[in-house]
Design a protein around this motif. Structure first.
Motif, PDB file in Angstrom:
ATOM      1  N   HIS A 215       0.847  -1.203   0.000  1.00 34.37           N
ATOM      2  CA  HIS A 215       0.000   0.000   0.000  1.00 34.37           C
ATOM      3  C   HIS A 215       0.875   1.244   0.000  1.00 34.37           C
ATOM      4  O   HIS A 215       1.951   1.241   0.580  1.00 34.37           O
ATOM      5  N   PRO A 216       0.430   2.298  -0.695  1.00 27.61           N
ATOM      6  CA  PRO A 216      -0.933   2.535  -1.214  1.00 27.61           C
ATOM      7  C   PRO A 216      -1.245   1.883  -2.556  1.00 27.61           C
ATOM      8  O   PRO A 216      -2.341   2.053  -3.065  1.00 27.61           O
ATOM      9  N   TRP A 217      -0.287   1.157  -3.149  1.00 33.18           N
ATOM     10  CA  TRP A 217      -0.516   0.578  -4.469  1.00 33.18           C
ATOM     11  C   TRP A 217      -1.803  -0.246  -4.526  1.00 33.18           C
ATOM     12  O   TRP A 217      -2.633  -0.074  -5.410  1.00 33.18           O
ATOM     13  N   ALA A 218      -1.972  -1.173  -3.577  1.00 35.31           N
ATOM     14  CA  ALA A 218      -3.135  -2.063  -3.613  1.00 35.31           C
ATOM     15  C   ALA A 218      -4.445  -1.313  -3.391  1.00 35.31           C
ATOM     16  O   ALA A 218      -5.512  -1.809  -3.768  1.00 35.31           O
ATOM     17  N   ALA A 219      -4.374  -0.125  -2.802  1.00 35.28           N
ATOM     18  CA  ALA A 219      -5.593   0.635  -2.529  1.00 35.28           C
ATOM     19  C   ALA A 219      -6.324   1.053  -3.793  1.00 35.28           C
ATOM     20  O   ALA A 219      -7.526   1.342  -3.754  1.00 35.28           O
ATOM     21  N   ARG A 220      -5.644   1.071  -4.924  1.00 33.16           N
ATOM     22  CA  ARG A 220      -6.287   1.489  -6.169  1.00 33.16           C
ATOM     23  C   ARG A 220      -7.444   0.565  -6.528  1.00 33.16           C
ATOM     24  O   ARG A 220      -8.391   0.991  -7.193  1.00 33.16           O
ATOM     25  N   ARG A 221      -7.372  -0.731  -6.100  1.00 42.17           N
ATOM     26  CA  ARG A 221      -8.455  -1.663  -6.387  1.00 42.17           C
ATOM     27  C   ARG A 221      -9.779  -1.224  -5.772  1.00 42.17           C
ATOM     28  O   ARG A 221     -10.847  -1.611  -6.232  1.00 42.17           O
ATOM     29  N   LEU A 222      -9.714  -0.424  -4.729  1.00 38.96           N
ATOM     30  CA  LEU A 222     -10.917  -0.027  -3.998  1.00 38.96           C
ATOM     31  C   LEU A 222     -11.582   1.210  -4.585  1.00 38.96           C
ATOM     32  O   LEU A 222     -12.671   1.584  -4.156  1.00 38.96           O
ATOM     33  N   VAL A 223     -10.945   1.843  -5.559  1.00 39.72           N
ATOM     34  CA  VAL A 223     -11.394   3.168  -5.993  1.00 39.72           C
ATOM     35  C   VAL A 223     -12.621   3.159  -6.896  1.00 39.72           C
ATOM     36  O   VAL A 223     -13.566   3.929  -6.655  1.00 39.72           O
ATOM     37  N   PRO A 224     -12.697   2.329  -7.942  1.00 37.87           N
ATOM     38  CA  PRO A 224     -13.825   2.492  -8.878  1.00 37.87           C
ATOM     39  C   PRO A 224     -15.197   2.276  -8.261  1.00 37.87           C
ATOM     40  O   PRO A 224     -16.141   2.987  -8.591  1.00 37.87           O
ATOM     41  N   ILE A 225     -15.339   1.291  -7.366  1.00 32.77           N
ATOM     42  CA  ILE A 225     -16.655   0.977  -6.819  1.00 32.77           C
ATOM     43  C   ILE A 225     -16.662   0.880  -5.296  1.00 32.77           C
ATOM     44  O   ILE A 225     -17.548   1.431  -4.639  1.00 32.77           O
ATOM     45  N   VAL A 226     -15.683   0.193  -4.707  1.00 34.76           N
ATOM     46  CA  VAL A 226     -15.777  -0.174  -3.298  1.00 34.76           C
ATOM     47  C   VAL A 226     -15.888   1.048  -2.396  1.00 34.76           C
ATOM     48  O   VAL A 226     -16.834   1.175  -1.602  1.00 34.76           O
ATOM     49  N   ILE A 227     -14.924   1.961  -2.470  1.00 36.87           N
ATOM     50  CA  ILE A 227     -14.937   3.117  -1.571  1.00 36.87           C
ATOM     51  C   ILE A 227     -16.125   4.044  -1.851  1.00 36.87           C
ATOM     52  O   ILE A 227     -16.885   4.363  -0.926  1.00 36.87           O
ATOM     53  N   PRO A 228     -16.348   4.494  -3.098  1.00 31.38           N
ATOM     54  CA  PRO A 228     -17.522   5.352  -3.310  1.00 31.38           C
ATOM     55  C   PRO A 228     -18.833   4.628  -3.044  1.00 31.38           C
ATOM     56  O   PRO A 228     -19.796   5.235  -2.568  1.00 31.38           O
ATOM     57  N   GLY A 229     -18.890   3.321  -3.338  1.00 31.13           N
ATOM     58  CA  GLY A 229     -20.118   2.568  -3.098  1.00 31.13           C
ATOM     59  C   GLY A 229     -20.451   2.468  -1.617  1.00 31.13           C
ATOM     60  O   GLY A 229     -21.616   2.622  -1.212  1.00 31.13           O
ATOM     61  N   LEU A 230     -19.443   2.202  -0.781  1.00 30.82           N
ATOM     62  CA  LEU A 230     -19.697   2.122   0.655  1.00 30.82           C
ATOM     63  C   LEU A 230     -20.028   3.495   1.234  1.00 30.82           C
ATOM     64  O   LEU A 230     -20.851   3.608   2.153  1.00 30.82           O
ATOM     65  N   ILE A 231     -19.413   4.539   0.726  1.00 36.84           N
ATOM     66  CA  ILE A 231     -19.774   5.891   1.176  1.00 36.84           C
ATOM     67  C   ILE A 231     -21.212   6.215   0.782  1.00 36.84           C
ATOM     68  O   ILE A 231     -21.967   6.821   1.548  1.00 36.84           O
ATOM     69  N   LEU A 232     -21.615   5.805  -0.423  1.00 31.34           N
ATOM     70  CA  LEU A 232     -23.004   5.986  -0.855  1.00 31.34           C
ATOM     71  C   LEU A 232     -23.962   5.259   0.082  1.00 31.34           C
ATOM     72  O   LEU A 232     -24.968   5.830   0.537  1.00 31.34           O
ATOM     73  N   LEU A 233     -23.673   4.014   0.388  1.00 31.52           N
ATOM     74  CA  LEU A 233     -24.538   3.243   1.291  1.00 31.52           C
ATOM     75  C   LEU A 233     -24.536   3.849   2.694  1.00 31.52           C
ATOM     76  O   LEU A 233     -25.586   3.903   3.356  1.00 31.52           O
ATOM     77  N   ALA A 234     -23.380   4.289   3.161  1.00 38.88           N
ATOM     78  CA  ALA A 234     -23.320   4.907   4.479  1.00 38.88           C
ATOM     79  C   ALA A 234     -24.174   6.172   4.536  1.00 38.88           C
ATOM     80  O   ALA A 234     -24.832   6.452   5.551  1.00 38.88           O
ATOM     81  N   SER A 235     -24.192   6.930   3.455  1.00 42.16           N
ATOM     82  CA  SER A 235     -25.036   8.130   3.399  1.00 42.16           C
ATOM     83  C   SER A 235     -26.506   7.762   3.496  1.00 42.16           C
ATOM     84  O   SER A 235     -27.288   8.417   4.205  1.00 42.16           O
ATOM     85  N   TYR A 236     -26.895   6.699   2.791  1.00 51.31           N
ATOM     86  CA  TYR A 236     -28.276   6.234   2.913  1.00 51.31           C
ATOM     87  C   TYR A 236     -28.547   5.749   4.334  1.00 51.31           C
ATOM     88  O   TYR A 236     -29.642   5.966   4.878  1.00 51.31           O
ATOM     89  N   GLY A 237     -27.552   5.099   4.949  1.00 50.05           N
ATOM     90  CA  GLY A 237     -27.724   4.657   6.326  1.00 50.05           C
ATOM     91  C   GLY A 237     -27.971   5.821   7.266  1.00 50.05           C
ATOM     92  O   GLY A 237     -28.824   5.740   8.172  1.00 50.05           O
TER      93      GLY A 237
END
Length: 693
Positions: A491-513
């Motif tokens: 890391h931070p190299w491996a963190a790029r895998r989380l960028v397209p969907i995982v991080i924004p998607g979980l933030i989106l769900l957390a906002s709905y929560g």
């Protein structure tokens, strides 16, 4: 209409990034295939296509409940993110990892407008068994050099080369990604949460990291979240249309158009990353569901065919580009691409079967316990991913040369990190903990609660229907990514895998929560009854919002602060320009050392405009045999060109003539952390020596 205007402005602004990127890619791909990818034709066609798609996707924007302050907040966060990352940009042009490969890819097509890259073997006296033209990120195929990766990102980054600001485009795209994420949050969780969600996304380390250099993840995110926004708007448009017509539906060209654009934008994610094929699988299934709904005169059913048509066109363009421009890359990834294609075929067959059997399936009634069971499974899945490090150790026995290089790199990183030496470790079992490092435990918990609530509601009565596609895309990609990230785990190299969907998607769900918790009257009443006197109705709302914002924004900011103000690999562009200036104009560059060849072979061709090749080394040696080098020097001289010998150390070139140092770069590079979030940078030194025989 005046009261609706802020929401309509936010609705329109947040889909512009995806539509503009899609238009540019649609125009650029045929030009690149024809060898005409140059500033004038690409500018004329690309800007026209982007403008056309933006007009089609933003006319009659859907209504969002938003205030001007909220709109300004999202735009301000996006703008600040873009400016900050442009200022803190990286300068990765010397090929060591993927960003420099993308940079060299972009530099070549910006200057030459075509692929593949010629080997220029004639500059060395013709092809020779001792000459190798491939290098890291570039394959040698059928007498030419083919870049690794899909052509979508380089077509975007080439704009910076044309404008003389090659390191600005990633930061601009990062700001546009923030705007896209904020728009989706405003649609699905409410504009009240769009600003904190945008801020949490913008300050997370993986987003900062991928917004500063030439990565593919940010353009992919823009397309995927733009597709979600357009699909939401299409559903809202046909839902508002109602009425009847053929089959009980009233046509609505705006809804059809947005459905078509949504599918197109989703599909073009494949032109950016091969992984995009996996990310858009739920869109294929959703389109089949909509087609099936048409048989029951549901208004949403009219969007199925346009969505599917757009998806086929966009993904088809991506697969065509992969076949024509990146076939060696597909062969390299065949172990993962072939199963993915089989999964796509299976999803297609199941979708067709489900559509055909829709009348029969519609009669099936889920048991009463299904919603509760579905929600419980969501929680159990996340708990399982959390405890996975205590139950599993993911390893891989090297079977290829690349695997062995990865094993060696992991061992070196383990040694620096003070960890037990085991190069077979992949650390994939820690994937959910990676997410917690970067966006915080509160966001992950809130996202889990929100996903459980949404799954329960959808299984109970099929509502909120507008959440079905986003939940499917975010859930599918998050789970498959966290189970097998398939990336070198530093890391931070491996963190790029989380960028397209995982991080924004979980933030989106957390906002709905957060929005869902705010609607729970029983919790609110309990807080008012048993809380202190200052907890009144308005007071509870204000304090609750403040605490929620802190819980969402502070953890990612705290993690990022260690690297946010430390740009990496600065000075590379100037060092490369100085090195190129020292090369004779008619030089043919013979690279005689392994690391130098990996780093500079394509750079010499693309940025120095000098033919370059590696001299074959004997097995186990990092330096080419002197006899071979001298023979090739004479072959170059016979063509009337000037032979240049290049290596990492003076002693490696001095046998052929006086050694002169052409690069002595001292800079900073990314940390390589395996079990903790990175909190700093490491030193970087790159040397290159030249001899003119």
């Amino acid at each position: 209409m005046e009261l609706d205007r802020p929401g309509r402005v936010l609705s329109a602004l947040s889909v512009v990034p995806a539509l503009a990127v899609a238009g540019w890619l649609l125009a650029g791909l045929p030009l690149l295939l024809l060898g005409w990818f140059a500033p004038l034709p690409a500018g004329l066609l690309g800007l026209a296509a982007a403008a056309l798609l933006c007009w089609a996707g933003t006319r009659r924007p859907v209504k969002l409940e938003a205030t001007w302050r909220q709109v300004a907040g999202v735009v301000a966060v996006a703008g600040a993110s873009g400016v900050f990352n442009v200022v803190m940009h990286a300068e990765q042009v010397i090929v060591r990892r993927d960003p420099a490969t993308y940079a060299q890819y972009a530099a070549w097509i910006a200057r030459h407008g075509s692929l593949p890259i010629p080997t220029q073997a004639a500059a060395f006296g013709g092809a020779d068994p001792a000459l190798v033209f491939r290098s890291v990120g570039f394959y040698q195929v059928d007498g030419a050099v083919v870049p690794q990766f899909m052509p979508g990102p380089p077509m975007l980054f080439a704009v910076g080369d044309w404008l003389g600001v090659p390191f600005a485009v990633p930061g601009v795209l990062g700001g546009l990604a923030v705007l896209a994420v904020g728009g989706v949050v405003a649609r699905l969780a409410g504009a009240r949460w769009a600003v904190p969600a945008s801020a949490a996304f913008a300050v997370s380390m993986p987003v900062l990291y991928t917004s500063r250099s030439t990565f593919s993840e940010i353009p992919s995110l823009i397309l995927l979240f733009g597709g979600l926004a357009l699909a939401h708007d299409a559903l809202a448009r046909v839902g508002a249309a109602g009425g009847t017509g053929h089959g009980g539906l009233r046509p609505d060209s705006s809804g059809w158009g947005r459905g078509l654009l949504a599918g197109l934008v989703f599909g073009l994610a494949v032109l950016v990353r091969v992984d995009g094929l996996r990310d858009v699988l739920p869109v294929l299934a959703f389109a089949g569901l909509l087609i099936a709904m048409r048989r029951f005169a549901r208004p949403q059913g009219m969007l199925g065919l346009p969505l599917l048509a757009g998806l086929v066109v966009g993904a088809g363009a991506g697969m065509l580009a992969a076949y024509l421009l990146a076939r060696p890359y597909l062969s390299y990834l065949s172990g993962s691409v072939n199963p993915l294609l089989l999964i796509c075929a299976a999803v297609l067959l199941l979708t067709l079967a489900g559509t055909a059997a829709a009348p029969l399936l519609a009669r099936i009634r889920l048991p009463e316990w299904a919603p509760t069971a579905g929600a419980a499974l969501v929680v159990l899945l996340m708990v399982g991913l959390y405890v996975r490090p205590w139950l599993q150790t993911v390893t891989r026995i090297p079977t290829t040369l690349d695997d062995r290089r990865t094993e060696l790199m992991i061992e070196q990183t383990q040694q620096v990190n003070g960890l037990p030496i085991d190069g077979t470790r992949l650390y994939f079992e820690n994937s959910l903990h990676w997410v917690i490092w970067y966006i915080g435990l509160p966001v992950v918990v809130l996202a889990t609660v929100a996903a459980a609530v949404l799954v329960g509601r959808l299984l109970r009565d099929g509502r909120p229907f507008e959440w079905l596609l986003p939940l499917a895309v975010v859930g599918w990609t998050t789970v498959t990514t966290l189970v097998r990230p398939e990336i070198t785990p530093d890391h931070p190299w491996a963190a790029r895998r989380l960028v397209p969907i995982v991080i924004p998607g979980l933030i989106l769900l957390a906002s709905y929560g957060l929005a869902w918790l705010g609607e729970q009257t029983r919790l609110r009443d309990l807080a008012v009854r048993r809380g202190p006197a200052w907890v009144s109705g308005p007071g509870l709302r204000r304090w609750g919002t403040a605490l929620a914002v802190l819980a969402v924004v502070v953890p990612p900011a705290v993690t990022s602060i260690g690297t946010a103000f430390d740009p990496v690999e600065r000075g590379e562009a100037a060092a490369v320009a100085a090195m190129c200036a020292k090369m004779p104009p008619n030089a043919s560059v013979l690279i005689v050392e392994r690391v130098t060849s990996d780093r500079f072979t394509q750079l010499m061709r693309g940025m120095c405009d000098r033919p370059a090749a590696e001299v074959v080394r004997e097995k186990g040696s990092d330096v080419a045999p002197e006899s071979q080098v001298r023979r090739l020097i004479e072959r170059v001289r016979a063509t009337g060109r000037v032979p240049v010998v290049l290596a990492a150390e003076a002693g490696q070139v001095s046998p052929y003539g006086p050694a002169s140092q052409v690069m002595a770069l001292v800079s900073r590079q990314d940390e390589r952390s395996l079990v903790d979030a990175p909190n700093g940078t490491w030193s970087l030194r790159i040397n290159a020596w030249m001899a003119l025989p």
